[in-house]
Enzyme design. Sequence first.
Site, PDB file in Angstrom:
ATOM      1  N   ASP A  93      37.242  34.671  30.544  1.00 52.96           N
ATOM      2  CA  ASP A  93      37.727  35.649  29.552  1.00 52.96           C
ATOM      3  C   ASP A  93      38.178  34.983  28.248  1.00 52.96           C
ATOM      4  OD1 ASP A  93      37.344  37.852  31.187  1.00 52.96           O
ATOM      5  OD2 ASP A  93      39.282  37.582  32.177  1.00 52.96           O
ATOM      6  N   CYS A 112      46.676  28.638  38.004  1.00 50.75           N
ATOM      7  CA  CYS A 112      45.362  28.196  37.540  1.00 50.75           C
ATOM      8  C   CYS A 112      45.416  28.087  36.022  1.00 50.75           C
ATOM      9  CB  CYS A 112      44.292  29.216  37.913  1.00 50.75           C
ATOM     10  SG  CYS A 112      44.372  29.733  39.620  1.00 50.75           S
ATOM     11  N   ARG A 115      39.688  54.225  40.634  1.00 48.57           N
ATOM     12  CA  ARG A 115      40.437  53.115  41.223  1.00 48.57           C
ATOM     13  C   ARG A 115      41.457  52.553  40.236  1.00 48.57           C
ATOM     14  NH1 ARG A 115      35.338  52.567  39.892  1.00 48.57           N
ATOM     15  NH2 ARG A 115      34.487  50.667  38.946  1.00 48.57           N
ATOM     16  N   CYS A 167      43.864  30.983  34.102  1.00 45.03           N
ATOM     17  CA  CYS A 167      44.315  32.343  34.445  1.00 45.03           C
ATOM     18  C   CYS A 167      44.200  33.272  33.233  1.00 45.03           C
ATOM     19  CB  CYS A 167      45.753  32.289  34.922  1.00 45.03           C
ATOM     20  SG  CYS A 167      46.371  33.928  35.341  1.00 45.03           S
ATOM     21  N   CYS A 219      52.502  32.826  41.589  1.00 45.68           N
ATOM     22  CA  CYS A 219      51.370  32.305  42.367  1.00 45.68           C
ATOM     23  C   CYS A 219      51.781  30.963  42.948  1.00 45.68           C
ATOM     24  CB  CYS A 219      50.157  32.092  41.470  1.00 45.68           C
ATOM     25  SG  CYS A 219      49.594  33.621  40.740  1.00 45.68           S
ATOM     26  N   ASP A 234      33.845  40.522  31.707  1.00 39.24           N
ATOM     27  CA  ASP A 234      34.844  41.585  31.637  1.00 39.24           C
ATOM     28  C   ASP A 234      35.007  41.883  30.149  1.00 39.24           C
ATOM     29  OD1 ASP A 234      36.539  43.377  32.835  1.00 39.24           O
ATOM     30  OD2 ASP A 234      37.494  41.860  34.097  1.00 39.24           O
ATOM     31  N   ARG A 286      41.781  51.903  34.734  1.00 36.40           N
ATOM     32  CA  ARG A 286      40.679  51.723  33.794  1.00 36.40           C
ATOM     33  C   ARG A 286      39.449  52.497  34.236  1.00 36.40           C
ATOM     34  NH1 ARG A 286      40.250  46.084  32.542  1.00 36.40           N
ATOM     35  NH2 ARG A 286      41.576  46.838  30.895  1.00 36.40           N
ATOM     36  N   TYR A 287      39.096  52.355  35.493  1.00 44.20           N
ATOM     37  CA  TYR A 287      37.886  53.002  36.011  1.00 44.20           C
ATOM     38  C   TYR A 287      38.262  54.377  36.570  1.00 44.20           C
ATOM     39  CZ  TYR A 287      36.053  48.238  35.770  1.00 44.20           C
ATOM     40  OH  TYR A 287      35.669  47.003  35.344  1.00 44.20           O
ATOM     41  N   ARG A 304      45.717  36.158  33.073  1.00 47.73           N
ATOM     42  CA  ARG A 304      46.983  36.894  32.899  1.00 47.73           C
ATOM     43  C   ARG A 304      48.138  35.963  32.570  1.00 47.73           C
ATOM     44  NH1 ARG A 304      46.071  40.373  37.888  1.00 47.73           N
ATOM     45  NH2 ARG A 304      44.457  41.769  37.098  1.00 47.73           N
ATOM     46  N   LYS A 350      33.945  45.595  33.699  1.00 48.38           N
ATOM     47  CA  LYS A 350      32.957  44.540  33.983  1.00 48.38           C
ATOM     48  C   LYS A 350      31.554  44.982  33.580  1.00 48.38           C
ATOM     49  CE  LYS A 350      35.799  43.133  37.754  1.00 48.38           C
ATOM     50  NZ  LYS A 350      36.646  44.339  37.644  1.00 48.38           N
TER      51      LYS A 350
HETATM   52  S1  SF4 Z   1      44.067  33.156  38.367  1.00 50.45           S
HETATM   53 FE1  SF4 Z   1      46.177  33.592  37.667  1.00 50.45          FE
HETATM   54  S2  SF4 Z   1      46.867  35.254  38.940  1.00 50.45           S
HETATM   55 FE2  SF4 Z   1      45.096  34.344  39.959  1.00 50.45          FE
HETATM   56  S3  SF4 Z   1      45.910  32.806  41.375  1.00 50.45           S
HETATM   57 FE3  SF4 Z   1      45.441  31.782  39.502  1.00 50.45          FE
HETATM   58  S4  SF4 Z   1      47.350  31.802  38.327  1.00 50.45           S
HETATM   59 FE4  SF4 Z   1      47.536  33.338  39.916  1.00 50.45          FE
END
Ligand code: SF4
Length: 438
Positions: free
Chosen positions: A303, A139, A126, A142, A135, A340, A122-123, A144, A347
């Site tokens: 997000d 979370c 990097r 999350c 994971c 973002d 994207r940038y 993603r 960002k």
């Molecule tokens: S935010 Fe998403 S990618 Fe990051 S640790 Fe939590 S579940 Fe995993």
Amino acid sequence: MLQYNSKQKIIAQTINSDTSLSQWRDWKWQLRHTVRSVESFEKLLGVQFDHDEKSTLIKTLSKFPLSITPYYLSLIDTDDYKNDPIYKQSFPVISETLITDHEMKDPLAEDKDSPVKGVTHRYPDRVLLQVSNTCAMYCRHCTRKRKVGDMDSIPCTEEISLGIDYIRKTPVVRDVLLSGGDPLLLSDENIDWILTELHNIPHVEIVRIGTRIPVVLPYRITDSLIDVLKKHPPLWINTHFNHPKELTSSSKEAVRKLADAGIPLGNQTVLLAGINDCPEIIKKLVHQLVKNRIRPYYLYQCDLSEGLDHFRTPVGKGVEIMERLIGHTSGFAVPTYVIDAPGGGGKIRVMPQYLISWSTNKVILRNYEGVITSYTEPTDYDSITCDRNCDTCKLNTELDDASEYKAIGIEKLLLDWDKTVSLIPEDNERISRRENEH
Ligand code: SF4
């Protein structure tokens, strides 16, 4: 001497009456006993949901899986678990299934900015290389969710190799961020292989790892992992503490090992409604972080990913938090608040305004106390007009590739050598009219 706390002991012994403290501190044991169902959550924490609540909770798990390490589970306050910040980050609620009009599967357009599978470029200088999609703890906030936890899209060695090949063939890439899922869930051997490959690419100057392991599975930071990480400087690690309650003696020990290995540590916090949307909580968090040698790096606005509406705060809440940090505590303890950009713009910093006005000779500023002050501009500043000819420049920069530099965005308008006078959106009606008239 290391000891269980009473909650850990109850959870460990409910899993297996013979569990020893050394098993509890074994990251593979923790992963083998990760909580993946509402029933085992009830059993281990000694709580009970009513029948209707339970069936709605189970519905959410088909959208995004449940995974909580026994360690992270042990941080939940059983007496008031529904208001607990650990519970709210790790346990589903039915609101996750409600998708509003403005929410997206891939709000940051990571898949569109992907030249090869697993790479987001994207940038300018990097890239993000996705090396895992699992994971230790999923979370609920999350961003993603579309990929993480999906057992059908775990990046294989061939895919990671293709990503590394792209980096090898793309000389502008000087910084690689390993992300996932969680890269530190890979084996020591795999981590070593990826870091070795990247460090053998001459134009890659630094590698970063984004991980939540020190927060949710600190026992993964083993001495042998440290030995691997130490072999590949300059390596930076960004972790993801969202609440002071997550800085336990075990997580502090994990970050101490990383810091002692000479790895610079940063932290990215997501601003989450009902979890940390309070200036006092964030201030306590950043103080705890710097005390443990972690630099607060970003405070993220949550997000626009699907099913996260209940986690989002107004942007004003983030600005209020920044206002209560800047000047009120050490500068290096203050993260940068960012949004973002939905659609993939990267960002964008969103901070309180301190520059109130300016004239040719003075700028007017205000400080955190409300003091309004003026700063007088220099009287004989010898402005340098840049023609990109560093050989003749009095700054004696000796840059040999300045003439190849390709400016982008607002920067173009500021440069002396770029003749662009304005940036115009593609679908500007006025410009289309002009073109049609001629
Ligand atoms: S935010 Fe998403 S990618 Fe990051 S640790 Fe939590 S579940 Fe995993």
